[in-house]
Design a protein around this motif. Structure first.
Motif, PDB file in Angstrom:
ATOM      1  N   CYS A  87       0.822  -1.201   0.000  1.00 56.89           N
ATOM      2  CA  CYS A  87       0.000   0.000   0.000  1.00 56.89           C
ATOM      3  C   CYS A  87       0.860   1.256   0.000  1.00 56.89           C
ATOM      4  O   CYS A  87       0.518   2.267  -0.630  1.00 56.89           O
ATOM      5  N   GLU A  88       1.989   1.187   0.666  1.00 57.94           N
ATOM      6  CA  GLU A  88       2.917   2.333   0.656  1.00 57.94           C
ATOM      7  C   GLU A  88       3.454   2.562  -0.755  1.00 57.94           C
ATOM      8  O   GLU A  88       3.622   3.718  -1.187  1.00 57.94           O
ATOM      9  N   ILE A  89       3.697   1.478  -1.470  1.00 58.49           N
ATOM     10  CA  ILE A  89       4.128   1.604  -2.872  1.00 58.49           C
ATOM     11  C   ILE A  89       3.042   2.291  -3.691  1.00 58.49           C
ATOM     12  O   ILE A  89       3.311   3.197  -4.480  1.00 58.49           O
ATOM     13  N   GLU A 128       6.494  -3.765 -11.226  1.00 59.80           N
ATOM     14  CA  GLU A 128       7.949  -3.965 -11.155  1.00 59.80           C
ATOM     15  C   GLU A 128       8.483  -3.539  -9.793  1.00 59.80           C
ATOM     16  O   GLU A 128       9.373  -4.201  -9.232  1.00 59.80           O
ATOM     17  N   THR A 129       7.934  -2.460  -9.240  1.00 58.12           N
ATOM     18  CA  THR A 129       8.372  -1.987  -7.923  1.00 58.12           C
ATOM     19  C   THR A 129       7.985  -2.986  -6.832  1.00 58.12           C
ATOM     20  O   THR A 129       8.786  -3.279  -5.925  1.00 58.12           O
ATOM     21  N   ILE A 130       6.772  -3.515  -6.921  1.00 60.30           N
ATOM     22  CA  ILE A 130       6.336  -4.525  -5.952  1.00 60.30           C
ATOM     23  C   ILE A 130       7.277  -5.728  -5.988  1.00 60.30           C
ATOM     24  O   ILE A 130       7.711  -6.230  -4.939  1.00 60.30           O
ATOM     25  N   HIS A 131       7.601  -6.181  -7.179  1.00 60.81           N
ATOM     26  CA  HIS A 131       8.477  -7.356  -7.296  1.00 60.81           C
ATOM     27  C   HIS A 131       9.873  -7.051  -6.767  1.00 60.81           C
ATOM     28  O   HIS A 131      10.484  -7.873  -6.063  1.00 60.81           O
ATOM     29  N   ARG A 132      10.389  -5.886  -7.085  1.00 60.94           N
ATOM     30  CA  ARG A 132      11.746  -5.529  -6.660  1.00 60.94           C
ATOM     31  C   ARG A 132      11.843  -5.401  -5.144  1.00 60.94           C
ATOM     32  O   ARG A 132      12.819  -5.831  -4.535  1.00 60.94           O
ATOM     33  N   GLU A 133      10.820  -4.841  -4.508  1.00 58.34           N
ATOM     34  CA  GLU A 133      10.894  -4.555  -3.078  1.00 58.34           C
ATOM     35  C   GLU A 133      10.343  -5.656  -2.188  1.00 58.34           C
ATOM     36  O   GLU A 133      10.703  -5.726  -1.007  1.00 58.34           O
ATOM     37  N   THR A 134       9.477  -6.506  -2.720  1.00 60.50           N
ATOM     38  CA  THR A 134       8.878  -7.562  -1.882  1.00 60.50           C
ATOM     39  C   THR A 134       9.202  -8.961  -2.363  1.00 60.50           C
ATOM     40  O   THR A 134       8.981  -9.932  -1.632  1.00 60.50           O
ATOM     41  N   GLY A 135       9.669  -9.085  -3.614  1.00 60.91           N
ATOM     42  CA  GLY A 135       9.925 -10.414  -4.164  1.00 60.91           C
ATOM     43  C   GLY A 135       8.669 -11.122  -4.637  1.00 60.91           C
ATOM     44  O   GLY A 135       8.710 -12.307  -4.978  1.00 60.91           O
TER      45      GLY A 135
END
Length: 352
Positions: A87-89, A128-135
């Motif tokens: 949610c922050e993303i 892409e940001t979700i994947h990069r930061e959370t895996g």
């Protein structure tokens, strides 16, 4: 014109488990309760789905379909922690966010200036940001209509996205199976098919009164959806309409007295406890009892009443048990409806 994105995490709970336990990556995995305790799956990965395993399936059924299924207990605190991060993303792109659950949300990016305002590129960057930061991976649907954004997010799962541009809306809806539209469940879809209505184009070409007469209020909603009308925006606050408690039994119960004792001694006290924080400023509008029989048929009975009343709950229980015509009971639940909010201060937001 609105630019809406529906983000849906891919097999969220189980994906968190596999991320934290990489040795499970190539195995069929599910999160849920033990089959020995009449458990139900919360979700499963895509490998397990190839065996016919599905979310909300009884664990015992899932194990028969996939004997090698790895069952992992739920870790809700871990999922909530990841959900807050996600949610922050979202908030980096827009402040207009409507969470539907821990793993999905609508975003209004109409005024987002990133990527020259391209909702398609914004959705791609969010994923892409979700994947990069959370895996973890997420899928997205993009449209100017809210219901189509949700439909679209399911089209290229997992880890994909699908766009329905304004010029494509009418042709897309024409080919859309009606059971892909939120609110059209199995029973409603069968009823529609009996009327010769299976795709959006079928409703586009039929008199609206036929839909209204057969589906009531939802008929009007469905008719409008199929005409490409959905005026809803993204809601940043959501109001709770009910509070409920339910219990699945280790063994099916066919004794009414036993069910009554469980209702009065366990479920109603727990319902009162859960309701306390809402009843300071809200009022009870109705009481209700739900039963699921051992054949998984489910039935509910409500009664309009402004207070907790044990006698009414017991009367409702008696009525719904009779509907089973002697069938044993697998699950028992009780709930209350909450009245409309009386002041703005009574609104609350679902957090991620």
């Amino acid at each position: 014109m609105q630019k809406l994105i529906h983000i849906d995490m891919d097999a969220f709970f189980v994906s968190v488990e596999i991320r934290d336990r990489p040795e499970l990556a190539n195995l069929p995995v599910a999160v849920g309760g033990s089959s020995k305790r009449r458990g139900v799956l919360s979700t499963c990965n895509y490998i397990a789905r190839e065996f016919g395993v599905r979310s909300a399936m009884p664990t015992s059924v899932a194990m028969r379909k996939c004997p090698n299924l790895v069952l992992v207990p739920s870790r809700m605190d871990a999922y909530k922690e990841v959900s807050i991060h996600i949610c922050e993303i979202f908030s980096r792109y827009t402040s207009i966010i409507e969470p539907l659950s821990l793993d999905e949300a609508y975003l209004d990016v109409t005024d987002c200036k990133l990527f020259k305002g391209s909702a398609t590129l914004i959705a791609q960057d969010i994923r892409e940001t979700i994947h990069r930061e959370t895996g973890l991976t997420a899928s997205a649907g993009i449209s100017s209509l809210k219901f189509l954004a949700k439909v679209a997010s399911d089209y290229n799962k997992p880890n994909g996205q699908f766009v329905i541009t304004p010029s494509e809306i009418c042709s897309f809806i024409a080919e859309l199976p009606l059971n892909k539209i939120s609110g059209v469940g199995k029973v409603t879809f069968e009823k529609l098919k009996s009327l010769g209505l299976e795709y959006g184009r079928d409703i586009q070409g039929v008199d609206q009164s036929i839909i209204n007469n057969n589906l009531g209020k939802f008929g009007q909603v469905l008719y409008q959806r199929c005409q490409g009308i959905d005026k809803r925006g993204v809601e940043t606050t959501r109001v709770r309409k009910s509070v409920g408690v339910e219990r699945t039994f280790p063994e099916d119960i066919d004794d009414l007295d036993t069910l009554c004792s469980i209702l009065t001694d366990k479920l109603i006290p727990e319902l009162k406890r859960r309701s306390e924080k809402y009843l300071h400023e809200r009022k009870i509008s109705k009481l209700g009892v739900k039963i699921k029989f051992n054949d998984f048929h489910q039935t509910t009975k409500d009664f309009t009443y402004p207070n907790f009343d044990e006698g009414i709950f017991l009367d409702l229980l008696t009525e719904v048990v009779k509907r089973g015509d002697g069938k044993k009971v697998r699950l028992l639940g009780v709930h209350i409806g909450l009245s409309d909010i009386e002041s703005k201060s009574q609104q609350f937001e679902l957090s991620w």
